[in-house]
Write an enzyme that holds these catalytic residues in place. Structure first.
Site, PDB file in Angstrom:
ATOM      1  N   ASP A 182     -11.178   2.808   3.883  1.00 58.56           N
ATOM      2  CA  ASP A 182     -11.610   1.416   3.733  1.00 58.56           C
ATOM      3  C   ASP A 182     -13.131   1.311   3.609  1.00 58.56           C
ATOM      4  O   ASP A 182     -13.654   0.258   3.253  1.00 58.56           O
ATOM      5  CB  ASP A 182     -11.161   0.592   4.950  1.00 58.56           C
ATOM      6  CG  ASP A 182      -9.914  -0.244   4.648  1.00 58.56           C
ATOM      7  OD1 ASP A 182      -9.659  -0.515   3.464  1.00 58.56           O
ATOM      8  OD2 ASP A 182      -9.205  -0.607   5.609  1.00 58.56           O
ATOM      9  N   LYS A 205       0.841  -1.207   0.000  1.00 58.41           N
ATOM     10  CA  LYS A 205       0.000   0.000   0.000  1.00 58.41           C
ATOM     11  C   LYS A 205       0.874   1.253   0.000  1.00 58.41           C
ATOM     12  O   LYS A 205       0.611   2.211  -0.743  1.00 58.41           O
ATOM     13  CB  LYS A 205      -0.935  -0.016   1.227  1.00 58.41           C
ATOM     14  CG  LYS A 205      -2.056  -1.039   1.070  1.00 58.41           C
ATOM     15  CD  LYS A 205      -2.813  -1.325   2.355  1.00 58.41           C
ATOM     16  CE  LYS A 205      -3.802  -2.479   2.093  1.00 58.41           C
ATOM     17  NZ  LYS A 205      -4.523  -2.907   3.283  1.00 58.41           N
ATOM     18  N   GLN A 246      -4.745  -1.476   9.402  1.00 61.62           N
ATOM     19  CA  GLN A 246      -4.627  -2.809   8.815  1.00 61.62           C
ATOM     20  C   GLN A 246      -5.263  -3.849   9.735  1.00 61.62           C
ATOM     21  O   GLN A 246      -4.957  -3.907  10.924  1.00 61.62           O
ATOM     22  CB  GLN A 246      -3.132  -3.123   8.571  1.00 61.62           C
ATOM     23  CG  GLN A 246      -2.880  -4.433   7.864  1.00 61.62           C
ATOM     24  CD  GLN A 246      -3.439  -4.459   6.446  1.00 61.62           C
ATOM     25  OE1 GLN A 246      -3.281  -3.512   5.676  1.00 61.62           O
ATOM     26  NE2 GLN A 246      -4.110  -5.545   6.094  1.00 61.62           N
TER      27      GLN A 246
END
Ligand code: NAD
Length: 307
Positions: A124, A57, A101
């Site tokens: 997200d 990422k 994460q």
């Protein structure tokens, strides 16, 4: 029965490269208006798979001109410490996207942490404000994997109006938001899950199948309608001939005899997930624009669309 050569293998790497190109252009244009998209990536603990995901990422962010800020916390970080960090990132006008994460260590309440992220920075798309907004059809940040699947479907089929789509799996991360996005695109949507009865027969009626189960090669040709388009989200590591390899939830070789198009694993949905994360970081920057407007050039910054 198809000849396998007539089947379109949907190239997720190429599609992701196109999205990332658009992101790069959008980031450059935003910088002309003194807006510098920045993504904070928070990793708690030392899970090897999570470390790889975070590294990828950060790399993609750098490639697209997005500033990335890594926060690597030890596995014994308390929930209160993590919530403090998120509060700081929420308040920091130089940070546009916050990604925590998953999975988090067992002593931290994942839901409480995701709910603590400012919905406008929730790249997200897991905050309940964004989940609710998606189901109401509002313009909100949406989860990256299902959004990536939608890109691949539009690239392959164009208009999805009236198509019967079957989503196999109902997780909060993939299955449910996928169903909401397909509904928004005017599909007729069926969601199958572990308690569904006659799942194979229902799936065989679908023009579009999105498989997100986590079971290697569960869907073979007998699950698929001739001419259907299959998006395989599954990533399963299996041992074969003494070697480990990645396979999807769809039996790719078997499916080739019936489908018109299918994503491979790897090289299908996977690359799209990270590309859509970068796109969401740009979208978040744009959504925050009124709040960030401290001088006229920012207020006048254009709304850049990424297809
Ligand atoms: P999950 O375990 O949270 O959900 C699995 C779903 O499958 C559940 O809703 C369950 O009801 C359903 N299911 C289980 N057995 C079933 C059966 N026999 N018939 C029908 N449905 C059944 O998993 P998830 O997080 O949604 O992930 C699914 C898969 O997608 C995994 O392989 C995961 O690794 C992969 N994944 C890939 C990406 C990517 O970027 N490509 C992103 C997220 C997840």
């Amino acid at each position: 029965m198809n000849s396998p050569s007539s089947v379109t293998i949907i190239d997720g790497k190429a599609a992701a490269a196109r999205v990332l190109n658009d992101v790069r252009d959008a980031v450059s244009a935003l910088k002309e208006y003194d807006l510098h998209p920045a993504l904070a990536v928070v990793l708690v603990g030392h899970d090897p798979a999570s470390q790889v995901y975070v590294r990828n990422k950060v790399l993609r962010a750098e490639e697209t001109g997005i500033r990335s800020v890594e926060h690597k916390l030890t596995v014994d970080t308390t929930e209160a410490e993590l919530l403090d960090l998120i509060a700081g990132l929420n308040a920091d006008p130089a940070i546009n996207g916050i990604l925590v994460q998953l999975p988090l260590p067992a002593h931290i309440d994942e839901n409480r942490v995701l709910q603590a992220i400012d919905p406008l920075k929730d790249v997200d798309g897991f905050h309940s404000e964004n989940v609710g907004g998606l189901s109401q059809g509002r313009d909100v940040l949406t989860p990256c994997t299902p959004s990536g699947c939608m890109h691949l479907l539009h690239d392959t089929l164009g208009d999805l109006n009236g198509k019967h789509a079957v989503v196999v799996g109902r997780s909060n991360i993939v299955g449910k938001p996928m169903a909401a996005l397909l509904l928004q695109a005017n599909c007729t949507v069926t969601v199958l899950h572990s308690r569904s009865v006659n799942a194979r027969e229902l799936c065989r009626q679908a023009d579009i199948v999105v498989a997100a189960v986590g079971r290697p090669r569960m869907l073979d040709a007998s699950w698929l309608k001739p001419g259907s388009v299959v998006i395989d989200v599954g990533i399963n590591r299996i041992d074969e001939g003494g070697k480990t390899r990645l396979v999807g939830d769809v039996d790719f070789d078997s499916a080739l005899s019936v489908v018109s198009a299918i994503t491979p694993v790897p090289g299908g949905v996977g690359p799209m997930t990270i590309a859509l994360l970068m796109k969401n970081t740009v979208s978040a920057t744009q959504l925050q624009q009124p709040a960030l407007s401290t001088h006229s050039t920012r207020a006048e910054a254009p709304c850049l669309s990424i297809s």
